[in-house]
Design a protein around this motif. Structure first.
Motif, mmCIF file in Angstrom:
data_model
loop_
_atom_site.group_PDB
_atom_site.id
_atom_site.type_symbol
_atom_site.label_atom_id
_atom_site.label_comp_id
_atom_site.label_asym_id
_atom_site.label_seq_id
_atom_site.Cartn_x
_atom_site.Cartn_y
_atom_site.Cartn_z
ATOM 1 N N PRO A 1 -6.646 2.080 -3.716
ATOM 2 C CA PRO A 1 -7.103 0.994 -2.842
ATOM 3 C C PRO A 1 -8.354 1.335 -2.043
ATOM 4 O O PRO A 1 -9.023 0.426 -1.536
ATOM 5 N N LYS A 2 -8.692 2.597 -1.920
ATOM 6 C CA LYS A 2 -9.891 2.988 -1.189
ATOM 7 C C LYS A 2 -11.155 2.881 -2.045
ATOM 8 O O LYS A 2 -12.267 2.873 -1.518
ATOM 9 N N CYS B 1 -11.536 -2.747 -5.386
ATOM 10 C CA CYS B 1 -11.437 -3.907 -4.498
ATOM 11 C C CYS B 1 -10.086 -4.595 -4.546
ATOM 12 O O CYS B 1 -9.598 -5.079 -3.522
ATOM 13 N N GLY B 2 -9.438 -4.641 -5.736
ATOM 14 C CA GLY B 2 -8.171 -5.331 -5.819
ATOM 15 C C GLY B 2 -7.639 -5.384 -7.240
ATOM 16 O O GLY B 2 -8.209 -4.802 -8.169
ATOM 17 N N THR C 1 -2.663 -2.716 -3.646
ATOM 18 C CA THR C 1 -3.771 -3.332 -2.919
ATOM 19 C C THR C 1 -3.719 -4.845 -3.086
ATOM 20 O O THR C 1 -2.748 -5.396 -3.605
ATOM 21 N N ARG D 1 -0.037 -8.727 -0.237
ATOM 22 C CA ARG D 1 -1.340 -9.197 0.231
ATOM 23 C C ARG D 1 -1.979 -10.014 -0.886
ATOM 24 O O ARG D 1 -2.405 -9.475 -1.903
ATOM 25 N N ARG E 1 -8.856 1.412 3.707
ATOM 26 C CA ARG E 1 -7.452 1.082 3.560
ATOM 27 C C ARG E 1 -6.594 2.337 3.586
ATOM 28 O O ARG E 1 -7.038 3.402 3.217
#
Length: 445
Positions: free
Chosen positions: A139-140, A143-144, A173, A231, A445
């Motif tokens: 997640p760092k 983006c997703g 993420t 999320r 994140r």
């Protein structure tokens, strides 16, 4: 790295406008002040009468590489992006092969490092059977995760209930979702085929990929996200009814469910199929005048959190086919900011709202490090625009590899004059500076 001093621009940032100088060194915004004396070896850009905005961060593009490079590729489409003031992009996984493994994902990053003129990130793709790869997503550095809850390229339709539940439960993420209910679409196709055979008219597109199909799928995604406290980011909202699923009564950082609007849904309506035909055929479809106005209102009321392009080029030859053969999607990264500035001129959005939805809120929503704002110490991703420079869209000034635009023949009231990527001039007065390369986005994140 070069030093630049931008003199006398009107800065639009964090809900305010002010005239100030901006000093850029080492790729960063070093100083913002009413008057800055130029240091040695500094290029001065006289920006009096121009507006300085944070560079746009586009959270949904399809640059077509690998697999569809006759339509576009990372190099050509990122060139068009910086010409349109887009300094960072997040690209989708429905390429060929589909980006369904960490190895394929990393290959995209390696390619972008070689050729991208803008900063970049790439979504990890989800399928019915790749959860083991999805959970490895960092997640760092990514983006997703993208899920198609509606048909897409190859093996990317996720229609298995168990797979969907596991994805929402275990994704490390943000889950970004394309929401259209496949069963509803199939029923609508059968209906229109019974009436028209293979010659379904283009105006039927928003009736086939209907408001009901969108609402059913978006509602289902929200139910899953709520059940597993995931999320969720709902992409390209296209209906009035969907906007009411979105909240505007809590701060963005506290939202578990966010939403995006795209340029074409803010600009076109179903009346435009008569003249534009397949050139405005997107999924989800451009719908009614009432839907368009409700989406605009939802942007202003903060029910919708960000504005993106869903840039998805096809060749003109491909688009000029009959309804079922013409692919959905079109090129937009070069013209989204001018289009939004036209909506500013007509009173739809303020400049502050455009900046909020294309830069600030994207950075906040995805927790992007050090970008999305004009702040000292932040990356100098910036765009200088002339609000009173008319700019006609012609084939001769298009940078898309596909060579066409749904805006051809339209004259925008405003134009991008300079784009800075990491403190370097990437676009200047109509020309892309091809020596510039973007950087990989990182996330807090």
């Amino acid at each position: 790295m070069a030093k630049y001093l931008i003199k006398g621009a009107k800065i639009v940032n964090e809900g305010t406008q002010k005239i100030a100088d901006v000093l850029i060194t080492d790729g960063l915004i070093q100083k913002i002040a009413s008057e800055i004396e130029a240091p040695a070896h500094c290029e001065i850009i006289h920006a009096e009468g121009l507006h300085l905005l944070p560079g746009l961060i586009d959270d949904q593009v399809h640059f077509r590489e690998p697999g569809f490079t006759h339509k576009g590729d990372i190099e050509t489409e990122s060139r068009a992006a910086v010409a349109g003031g887009v300094t960072s992009f997040m690209e989708m996984p429905n390429t060929v092969p589909n980006t369904l493994t960490q190895e394929l994902l990393e290959e995209k990053y390696q390619r972008a490092a070689e050729v991208s003129r803008a900063n970049y990130s790439f979504f990890m793709g989800a399928s019915n059977d790749n959860l083991d790869e999805v959970v490895k997503t960092d997640p760092k550095r990514v983006c997703g995760v993208k899920v198609f809850m509606g048909s897409s390229t190859g093996n990317m339709l996720v229609d298995n209930q168990t797979a969907l539940e596991n994805l929402f439960k275990e994704s490390p993420t943000i889950v970004a979702s394309h929401c259209e209910d496949e069963q509803t679409i199939r029923e609508n196709i059968a209906h229109y085929k019974s009436r028209y055979g293979e010659d379904v008219p283009m105006w039927a597109h928003p009736l086939i990929r209907s408001a009901e199909a969108c609402y059913r799928s978006s509602s289902r995604a929200i139910e899953l996200a709520t059940k597993f406290n995931a999320r969720l980011h709902i992409l390209h909202i296209s209906t009035e009814r969907e906007t009411m699923l979105c909240s505007n009564d809590i701060p963005l950082e506290e939202k578990r469910i966010t939403a995006e609007a795209c340029t074409h849904h803010l600009w076109f309506t179903d009346a435009d199929y008569e003249t534009k035909g397949s050139l405005i055929k997107w999924n989800p479809a451009v719908k009614t005048y009432e839907d368009r106005n409700a989406i605009r209102a939802a942007v202003n009321s903060n029910r919708i959190d960000v504005i993106a392009t869903d840039h998805a080029p096809h060749t003109l030859e491909e688009k000029q086919n009959s309804y079922f053969k013409a692919p959905s999607g079109g090129p937009l990264v070069q013209h989204t900011l001018p289009a939004l500035l036209d909506l500013y001129h007509t009173g739809v959005f303020t400049l502050e709202k455009i900046v909020e939805k294309t830069s600030h809120s994207v950075a906040r929503l995805f927790e992007i490090e050090n970008r999305g704002f004009i702040r000292e110490g932040f990356a100098a991703d910036l765009v200088l625009v002339d609000l009173d420079s008319r700019n006609e869209v012609l084939k001769s000034n298009l940078l898309y590899k596909c060579g066409w635009s749904p805006f051809e023949g339209h004259t925008f009231k405003s134009a991008v004059k300079y784009t800075f990527v990491n403190g370097e001039v990437a676009f200047k007065n109509g020309a892309v500076i091809d020596s510039i390369r973007g950087k990989r986005l990182s996330f807090k994140r």
